[in-house]
Design an enzyme around this catalytic site. Sequence first.
Site, PDB file in Angstrom:
ATOM      1  N   HIS A  35      -1.174   1.239   6.402  1.00  0.00           N
ATOM      2  CA  HIS A  35      -1.416   1.888   7.703  1.00  0.00           C
ATOM      3  C   HIS A  35      -2.701   1.343   8.337  1.00  0.00           C
ATOM      4  O   HIS A  35      -3.541   2.100   8.837  1.00  0.00           O
ATOM      5  CB  HIS A  35      -1.475   3.420   7.548  1.00  0.00           C
ATOM      6  CG  HIS A  35      -0.192   4.024   7.079  1.00  0.00           C
ATOM      7  ND1 HIS A  35       0.775   4.507   7.925  1.00  0.00           N
ATOM      8  CD2 HIS A  35       0.321   4.181   5.822  1.00  0.00           C
ATOM      9  CE1 HIS A  35       1.807   4.958   7.226  1.00  0.00           C
ATOM     10  NE2 HIS A  35       1.559   4.767   5.944  1.00  0.00           N
ATOM     11  N   TYR A 307      -6.356   7.032  -1.961  1.00  0.00           N
ATOM     12  CA  TYR A 307      -6.961   6.950  -0.627  1.00  0.00           C
ATOM     13  C   TYR A 307      -8.462   6.690  -0.763  1.00  0.00           C
ATOM     14  O   TYR A 307      -9.035   5.906  -0.012  1.00  0.00           O
ATOM     15  CB  TYR A 307      -6.692   8.242   0.175  1.00  0.00           C
ATOM     16  CG  TYR A 307      -5.257   8.371   0.652  1.00  0.00           C
ATOM     17  CD1 TYR A 307      -4.193   7.981  -0.157  1.00  0.00           C
ATOM     18  CD2 TYR A 307      -4.946   8.874   1.902  1.00  0.00           C
ATOM     19  CE1 TYR A 307      -2.872   8.094   0.276  1.00  0.00           C
ATOM     20  CE2 TYR A 307      -3.623   8.982   2.347  1.00  0.00           C
ATOM     21  CZ  TYR A 307      -2.596   8.589   1.514  1.00  0.00           C
ATOM     22  OH  TYR A 307      -1.287   8.684   1.942  1.00  0.00           O
TER      23      TYR A 307
HETATM   24  C1  HEM Z   1       1.579   7.404  -4.411  1.00  0.00           C
HETATM   25  C2  HEM Z   1       1.970   7.383  -3.125  1.00  0.00           C
HETATM   26  C3  HEM Z   1       1.080   6.880  -2.025  1.00  0.00           C
HETATM   27  C4  HEM Z   1       0.048   5.998  -2.065  1.00  0.00           C
HETATM   28  C5  HEM Z   1      -0.490   5.257  -3.285  1.00  0.00           C
HETATM   29  C6  HEM Z   1      -0.492   5.873  -0.729  1.00  0.00           C
HETATM   30  C7  HEM Z   1      -1.562   5.082  -0.374  1.00  0.00           C
HETATM   31  C8  HEM Z   1      -2.214   5.109   0.834  1.00  0.00           C
HETATM   32  C9  HEM Z   1      -3.493   4.512   1.113  1.00  0.00           C
HETATM   33  C10 HEM Z   1      -4.328   3.713   0.114  1.00  0.00           C
HETATM   34  C11 HEM Z   1      -3.803   4.786   2.422  1.00  0.00           C
HETATM   35  C12 HEM Z   1      -5.064   4.358   3.180  1.00  0.00           C
HETATM   36  C13 HEM Z   1      -6.104   5.493   3.083  1.00  0.00           C
HETATM   37  C14 HEM Z   1      -7.375   5.221   3.858  1.00  0.00           C
HETATM   38  O1  HEM Z   1      -7.976   4.130   3.713  1.00  0.00           O
HETATM   39  O2  HEM Z   1      -7.819   6.138   4.599  1.00  0.00           O
HETATM   40  C15 HEM Z   1      -2.706   5.542   2.962  1.00  0.00           C
HETATM   41  C16 HEM Z   1      -2.621   5.979   4.253  1.00  0.00           C
HETATM   42  C17 HEM Z   1      -1.553   6.684   4.748  1.00  0.00           C
HETATM   43  N1  HEM Z   1      -0.483   7.174   4.034  1.00  0.00           N
HETATM   44 FE1  HEM Z   1      -0.144   6.967   2.082  1.00  0.00          FE
HETATM   45  N2  HEM Z   1       0.235   6.681   0.111  1.00  0.00           N
HETATM   46  C18 HEM Z   1       1.201   7.310  -0.638  1.00  0.00           C
HETATM   47  C19 HEM Z   1       2.127   8.222  -0.197  1.00  0.00           C
HETATM   48  C20 HEM Z   1       2.285   8.565   1.103  1.00  0.00           C
HETATM   49  C21 HEM Z   1       3.251   9.522   1.583  1.00  0.00           C
HETATM   50  C22 HEM Z   1       4.214  10.316   0.696  1.00  0.00           C
HETATM   51  C23 HEM Z   1       3.092   9.593   2.944  1.00  0.00           C
HETATM   52  C24 HEM Z   1       3.808  10.447   3.934  1.00  0.00           C
HETATM   53  C25 HEM Z   1       4.224  11.649   3.650  1.00  0.00           C
HETATM   54  C26 HEM Z   1       2.006   8.687   3.313  1.00  0.00           C
HETATM   55  C27 HEM Z   1       1.541   8.468   4.594  1.00  0.00           C
HETATM   56  C28 HEM Z   1       0.371   7.802   4.909  1.00  0.00           C
HETATM   57  C29 HEM Z   1      -0.168   7.714   6.256  1.00  0.00           C
HETATM   58  C30 HEM Z   1       0.466   8.260   7.541  1.00  0.00           C
HETATM   59  C31 HEM Z   1      -1.385   7.021   6.144  1.00  0.00           C
HETATM   60  C32 HEM Z   1      -2.360   6.684   7.267  1.00  0.00           C
HETATM   61  C33 HEM Z   1      -3.382   7.805   7.410  1.00  0.00           C
HETATM   62  C34 HEM Z   1      -4.419   7.479   8.490  1.00  0.00           C
HETATM   63  O3  HEM Z   1      -3.999   7.194   9.623  1.00  0.00           O
HETATM   64  O4  HEM Z   1      -5.628   7.521   8.190  1.00  0.00           O
HETATM   65  N3  HEM Z   1       1.540   8.098   2.174  1.00  0.00           N
HETATM   66  N4  HEM Z   1      -1.748   5.736   1.992  1.00  0.00           N
END
Ligand code: HEM
Length: 319
Positions: A35, A307
């Site tokens: 993202h 995160y």
């Molecule tokens: C083990 C499962 C998951 C991992 C390892 C993961 C990993 C990540 C990481 C590393 C980030 C960046 C965080 C940052 O730097 O602020 C992120 C952002 C995000 N993730 Fe996940 N994620 C997972 C599951 C999910 C799920 C289930 C959803 C939706 C329900 C999701 C939706 C998002 C969204 C929308 C963002 C962007 C948030 C923003 O705009 O700051 N992720 N994710």
Amino acid sequence: MSVAEEKASSKPLAEQIVDSLNAINGSHPGFRAVHAKGTVCSGSFTATAEAAKLCRAAHLQGEPVRATVRFSNASGDPKASDANPIVGRGIGVKFHLPGGEDTDIVAVPLAVFMVRTPEDFLAFTQARTPDPATGQPDTEKLGAFLAEHPETGAAIQAGLPKIAPTTSFATSDYNALHAFALVDDSGERHWGRYGWQPSAGVEYLTEEQIAAADRDYLQSEIRERLDSGPAHFTLEFTLAGEGDSLDDPTSPWEGEHQVVTLGELELTEVIENPETPEQPLVMDPLRLTDGIEPSEDKILVARPAAYSVSIARRTASAG
Ligand code: HEM
């Protein structure tokens, strides 16, 4: 086990996960591991009377609260095209509560998540990583993972049409996938899953529009849209029925369900320069507040640590 593999497996799981995301998308200093590209907006959220009956949380009592919303392209590559049909989008909504506290909901257009555990997330991400020599993932490894995990193939099949490019961030729906409990005034828990529905309706690009779309069209479209008026979403809560899994995000809740409209989000303007290395914007699915409780979903529980690794890296390298 090779020395490199041994070294990798002694790292905490959250670090291995972010390393594996970086291996797929490349490392992009200053950007989220996934993202990476996004647009941040401000607005407000107003809860319905039904929400206050189900939940005692401060933002669900009916008084409007301020909200900060980040829409994103789901790729970890900030130069990924918004028109790529297999990348997908995201929404992070931060509700600013009256006492100064915040609570977040993080969601994507998928119907269910692809994996059940963080260990599976790592194995699946590693299996999808292109071999540097061929530029292709190891089909044998990927095939073996999918054969052992029928839930992953089913989630991809259900998810692909949903993540197809929409005409706008404001014409996509988004699901938070995990179950949460809303706790009412008497302490009773109401389990369910959140979803955001765009008031403008869900609208996908045609094949011709995809071919003609600019790389960053979703980012520019939301600016233009908000310049000429607000965008709206309703927050829906699908109540769990008998037999619905509360801790497996790959499990669809099938059949008729009661859906409660919790409120309306109104977005009014884009926030320029929304974050700095000193003050990163962090959307955390476990940033809850009194009146909202998490399930024991292993993916939900694992997310904040992954995160945090991404946040530490993006703020260190941008500084
Ligand atoms: C083990 C499962 C998951 C991992 C390892 C993961 C990993 C990540 C990481 C590393 C980030 C960046 C965080 C940052 O730097 O602020 C992120 C952002 C995000 N993730 Fe996940 N994620 C997972 C599951 C999910 C799920 C289930 C959803 C939706 C329900 C999701 C939706 C998002 C969204 C929308 C963002 C962007 C948030 C923003 O705009 O700051 N992720 N994710």
